[in-house]
Design a protein around this motif. Structure first.
Motif, PDB file in Angstrom:
ATOM      1  N   SER A  91       0.823  -1.208   0.000  1.00 15.03           N
ATOM      2  CA  SER A  91       0.000   0.000   0.000  1.00 15.03           C
ATOM      3  C   SER A  91       0.862   1.265   0.000  1.00 15.03           C
ATOM      4  O   SER A  91       0.595   2.204  -0.747  1.00 15.03           O
ATOM      5  CB  SER A  91      -0.917  -0.001   1.224  1.00 15.03           C
ATOM      6  OG  SER A  91      -1.635   1.204   1.314  1.00 15.03           O
ATOM      7  N   SER A  95       1.044   4.312  -2.675  1.00  9.24           N
ATOM      8  CA  SER A  95       0.798   5.715  -2.335  1.00  9.24           C
ATOM      9  C   SER A  95       1.965   6.607  -2.736  1.00  9.24           C
ATOM     10  O   SER A  95       1.770   7.744  -3.180  1.00  9.24           O
ATOM     11  CB  SER A  95       0.507   5.856  -0.841  1.00  9.24           C
ATOM     12  OG  SER A  95       1.651   5.610  -0.046  1.00  9.24           O
ATOM     13  N   ILE A  98       1.759   7.532  -6.332  1.00 10.96           N
ATOM     14  CA  ILE A  98       0.719   8.531  -6.579  1.00 10.96           C
ATOM     15  C   ILE A  98       1.152   9.903  -6.073  1.00 10.96           C
ATOM     16  O   ILE A  98       0.921  10.920  -6.727  1.00 10.96           O
ATOM     17  CB  ILE A  98      -0.602   8.070  -5.933  1.00 10.96           C
ATOM     18  CG1 ILE A  98      -1.075   6.787  -6.619  1.00 10.96           C
ATOM     19  CG2 ILE A  98      -1.675   9.151  -6.052  1.00 10.96           C
ATOM     20  CD1 ILE A  98      -2.124   6.007  -5.848  1.00 10.96           C
ATOM     21  N   MET A  99       1.817   9.944  -4.905  1.00  9.04           N
ATOM     22  CA  MET A  99       2.373  11.213  -4.406  1.00  9.04           C
ATOM     23  C   MET A  99       3.352  11.803  -5.417  1.00  9.04           C
ATOM     24  O   MET A  99       3.322  13.004  -5.711  1.00  9.04           O
ATOM     25  CB  MET A  99       3.108  10.989  -3.085  1.00  9.04           C
ATOM     26  CG  MET A  99       2.253  10.691  -1.890  1.00  9.04           C
ATOM     27  SD  MET A  99       3.333  10.455  -0.424  1.00  9.04           S
ATOM     28  CE  MET A  99       2.329   9.338   0.551  1.00  9.04           C
ATOM     29  N   TYR A 131       0.383   7.187 -11.607  1.00  5.54           N
ATOM     30  CA  TYR A 131      -0.937   7.130 -10.987  1.00  5.54           C
ATOM     31  C   TYR A 131      -1.502   5.708 -11.076  1.00  5.54           C
ATOM     32  O   TYR A 131      -2.000   5.162 -10.089  1.00  5.54           O
ATOM     33  CB  TYR A 131      -1.904   8.085 -11.690  1.00  5.54           C
ATOM     34  CG  TYR A 131      -1.855   9.516 -11.227  1.00  5.54           C
ATOM     35  CD1 TYR A 131      -1.907   9.844  -9.868  1.00  5.54           C
ATOM     36  CD2 TYR A 131      -1.797  10.573 -12.149  1.00  5.54           C
ATOM     37  CE1 TYR A 131      -1.887  11.168  -9.448  1.00  5.54           C
ATOM     38  CE2 TYR A 131      -1.776  11.887 -11.739  1.00  5.54           C
ATOM     39  CZ  TYR A 131      -1.818  12.184 -10.384  1.00  5.54           C
ATOM     40  OH  TYR A 131      -1.790  13.490  -9.976  1.00  5.54           O
ATOM     41  N   GLY A 134       0.488   3.134  -9.035  1.00  3.17           N
ATOM     42  CA  GLY A 134       0.142   3.261  -7.624  1.00  3.17           C
ATOM     43  C   GLY A 134      -1.234   2.701  -7.330  1.00  3.17           C
ATOM     44  O   GLY A 134      -1.437   2.023  -6.320  1.00  3.17           O
ATOM     45  N   ARG A 135      -2.195   2.996  -8.204  1.00 10.20           N
ATOM     46  CA  ARG A 135      -3.547   2.446  -8.026  1.00 10.20           C
ATOM     47  C   ARG A 135      -3.520   0.921  -7.973  1.00 10.20           C
ATOM     48  O   ARG A 135      -4.163   0.305  -7.116  1.00 10.20           O
ATOM     49  CB  ARG A 135      -4.433   2.901  -9.187  1.00 10.20           C
ATOM     50  CG  ARG A 135      -5.834   2.297  -9.165  1.00 10.20           C
ATOM     51  CD  ARG A 135      -6.479   2.291 -10.532  1.00 10.20           C
ATOM     52  NE  ARG A 135      -5.784   1.409 -11.481  1.00 10.20           N
ATOM     53  CZ  ARG A 135      -6.159   1.245 -12.748  1.00 10.20           C
ATOM     54  NH1 ARG A 135      -7.211   1.903 -13.212  1.00 10.20           N
ATOM     55  NH2 ARG A 135      -5.486   0.431 -13.550  1.00 10.20           N
ATOM     56  N   CYS A 138      -2.298  -0.445  -4.728  1.00 14.42           N
ATOM     57  CA  CYS A 138      -3.289  -0.281  -3.650  1.00 14.42           C
ATOM     58  C   CYS A 138      -4.459  -1.249  -3.806  1.00 14.42           C
ATOM     59  O   CYS A 138      -4.945  -1.803  -2.808  1.00 14.42           O
ATOM     60  CB  CYS A 138      -3.789   1.168  -3.623  1.00 14.42           C
ATOM     61  SG  CYS A 138      -2.527   2.353  -3.066  1.00 14.42           S
ATOM     62  N   THR A 175      -5.448   3.156   2.232  1.00 14.65           N
ATOM     63  CA  THR A 175      -5.231   2.455   0.971  1.00 14.65           C
ATOM     64  C   THR A 175      -6.347   2.768  -0.021  1.00 14.65           C
ATOM     65  O   THR A 175      -6.092   2.974  -1.223  1.00 14.65           O
ATOM     66  CB  THR A 175      -5.149   0.931   1.205  1.00 14.65           C
ATOM     67  OG1 THR A 175      -4.169   0.668   2.210  1.00 14.65           O
ATOM     68  CG2 THR A 175      -4.759   0.206  -0.066  1.00 14.65           C
ATOM     69  N   TYR A 177      -8.167   5.482  -0.088  1.00  8.83           N
ATOM     70  CA  TYR A 177      -7.971   6.872  -0.530  1.00  8.83           C
ATOM     71  C   TYR A 177      -6.976   6.942  -1.680  1.00  8.83           C
ATOM     72  O   TYR A 177      -7.239   7.571  -2.715  1.00  8.83           O
ATOM     73  CB  TYR A 177      -7.483   7.730   0.642  1.00  8.83           C
ATOM     74  CG  TYR A 177      -6.890   9.056   0.204  1.00  8.83           C
ATOM     75  CD1 TYR A 177      -7.706  10.086  -0.248  1.00  8.83           C
ATOM     76  CD2 TYR A 177      -5.503   9.267   0.227  1.00  8.83           C
ATOM     77  CE1 TYR A 177      -7.175  11.295  -0.665  1.00  8.83           C
ATOM     78  CE2 TYR A 177      -4.967  10.469  -0.187  1.00  8.83           C
ATOM     79  CZ  TYR A 177      -5.802  11.480  -0.636  1.00  8.83           C
ATOM     80  OH  TYR A 177      -5.261  12.671  -1.060  1.00  8.83           O
ATOM     81  N   TRP A 178      -5.828   6.282  -1.515  1.00  5.05           N
ATOM     82  CA  TRP A 178      -4.802   6.357  -2.553  1.00  5.05           C
ATOM     83  C   TRP A 178      -5.223   5.626  -3.821  1.00  5.05           C
ATOM     84  O   TRP A 178      -4.889   6.056  -4.939  1.00  5.05           O
ATOM     85  CB  TRP A 178      -3.476   5.829  -2.017  1.00  5.05           C
ATOM     86  CG  TRP A 178      -2.844   6.761  -1.034  1.00  5.05           C
ATOM     87  CD1 TRP A 178      -2.704   6.569   0.307  1.00  5.05           C
ATOM     88  CD2 TRP A 178      -2.298   8.057  -1.308  1.00  5.05           C
ATOM     89  NE1 TRP A 178      -2.102   7.660   0.882  1.00  5.05           N
ATOM     90  CE2 TRP A 178      -1.845   8.590  -0.078  1.00  5.05           C
ATOM     91  CE3 TRP A 178      -2.149   8.814  -2.474  1.00  5.05           C
ATOM     92  CZ2 TRP A 178      -1.252   9.841   0.014  1.00  5.05           C
ATOM     93  CZ3 TRP A 178      -1.566  10.068  -2.377  1.00  5.05           C
ATOM     94  CH2 TRP A 178      -1.123  10.567  -1.158  1.00  5.05           C
ATOM     95  N   GLY A 182      -5.352   7.666  -7.225  1.00  2.00           N
ATOM     96  CA  GLY A 182      -4.571   7.251  -8.386  1.00  2.00           C
ATOM     97  C   GLY A 182      -5.430   7.114  -9.619  1.00  2.00           C
ATOM     98  O   GLY A 182      -5.061   7.566 -10.717  1.00  2.00           O
TER      99      GLY A 182
END
Length: 323
Positions: A91, A95, A98-99, A131, A134-135, A138, A175, A177-178, A182
């Motif tokens: 996770s 994230s 995505i950050m 993005y 990262g998605r 997660c 998790t 949220y991210w 993403g």
């Protein structure tokens, strides 16, 4: 020279982690420490503030953190490949992708002039890649916590998707949220992508569930994304003016007006679309009035957002007709 040192450090750490001298228990301990969650993805209760992470999130030199971030990202990915079943690390790796996409790829690219159109598009492609990467991390982490989650989400059947969303609990909020961030981040850069467009309700449902489980998560970060989506999306794809305003007000409530994010989203997503130049200026000035030092743990994002606010104010003529 700096790239050589970074590359050498990554190679050394990879060899160290993969060697027989690092036990599974030790690797899990390192992974849990780096991610802030245990092997099952359950967040650890922090008795004190994470000073290691504060070294990044509390920094005001955006260039310094931006130069270091790719190295940190690859370190996490290397460790994750060596410990692929650690859901907390999975996770966190998602994230971080995505950050990175948002803060250090998309945001700087959005400030480029029209003369740099080609460079901007290349950076947007890079942001989209991170993005989605990262998605996926997660979603895999959520699937690890709730067997069958991914298959249900990918089913394209409303009943099965609802069942997947109902599986989420409070330990999944970060998790979730991210994962939603993403997905919607990638969509914002490629809104004509048929696959992303037709599945747009999924990240929104994930974010709504996360908001219901923890309305104050990260000072209202979930509400910020939802407000932006509901205001900018066409009605046939989930846009909703009333819901957008509610989510914006919830973001303000949760942040207590101490983070610039809600004000910038209001300026961009509400004022520009509504032709409200006065509200645009007022919102951005409120964003700039926030003292980054009031909340050391968010200094980095406050600094990045305030740079964006200054850019928007400087270029407000691009968004409003001047008579």
């Amino acid at each position: 020279m700096r790239r050589f040192i970074f590359s050498f450090f990554i190679l050394f750490l990879s060899i160290l982690i993969s060697s027989c001298f690092v036990t599974t228990a030790a690797l899990n301990a390192v992974s849990s420490s780096l991610s802030g969650s245990d092997k099952k993805g359950v967040p650890k209760k922090q008795k004190t503030e994470n000073t290691a992470m504060l070294a990044l999130t509390g920094e005001t030199d955006v260039t310094l953190v931006g130069d270091f971030f790719p190295t940190a990202l690859k370190l996490y990915e290397i460790i994750q490949t060596q410990n692929p079943n650690h859901l907390g690390l999975m996770s966190m790796t998602g994230s971080l992708n995505i950050m990175y996409a948002n803060a250090f790829v998309q945001s700087p690219a959005s400030l480029l002039s029209l003369r740099d159109f080609e460079k901007q598009n290349k950076e947007y492609d890079r942001a989209k890649l991170h993005y989605l990467r990262g998605r996926d991390f997660c979603i895999d982490a959520l699937d690890g916590r709730h067997k069958g989650f991914k298959d249900l989400i990918d089913s394209n059947e409303e009943e099965k998707i609802d069942k997947a969303i109902s599986m989420l609990d409070k330990n999944d909020v970060a998790t979730a949220y991210w994962a939603g961030a993403g997905y919607l981040g990638a969509f914002s850069l490629d809104p004509l992508n048929a696959d992303l467009l037709m599945r747009l309700s999924i990240p929104v449902a994930i974010l709504e569930k996360a908001a219901s489980l923890d309305p104050d998560y990260s000072d209202g970060a979930i509400w910020e994304i939802l407000a932006q989506f509901y205001k900018s999306a066409p009605g046939e794809f989930g846009g909703n003016e009333e819901r957008a305003l509610y989510c914006y007000e919830e973001a303000l409530r949760a942040s207590k007006g101490k983070t610039p994010g809600p004000y910038i989203i209001y300026a961009q997503s509400f004022c520009i679309l509504d032709g409200d130049e006065e509200g645009f200026v007022d919102a951005l000035n409120k964003a700039l009035a926030i003292n980054p030092d009031d909340n050391p743990s968010t200094r980095l994002m406050t600094t990045i957002n305030q740079e964006k606010a200054r850019y928007l104010l400087k270029n407000k003529g691009d968004y409003f007709l001047q008579w």
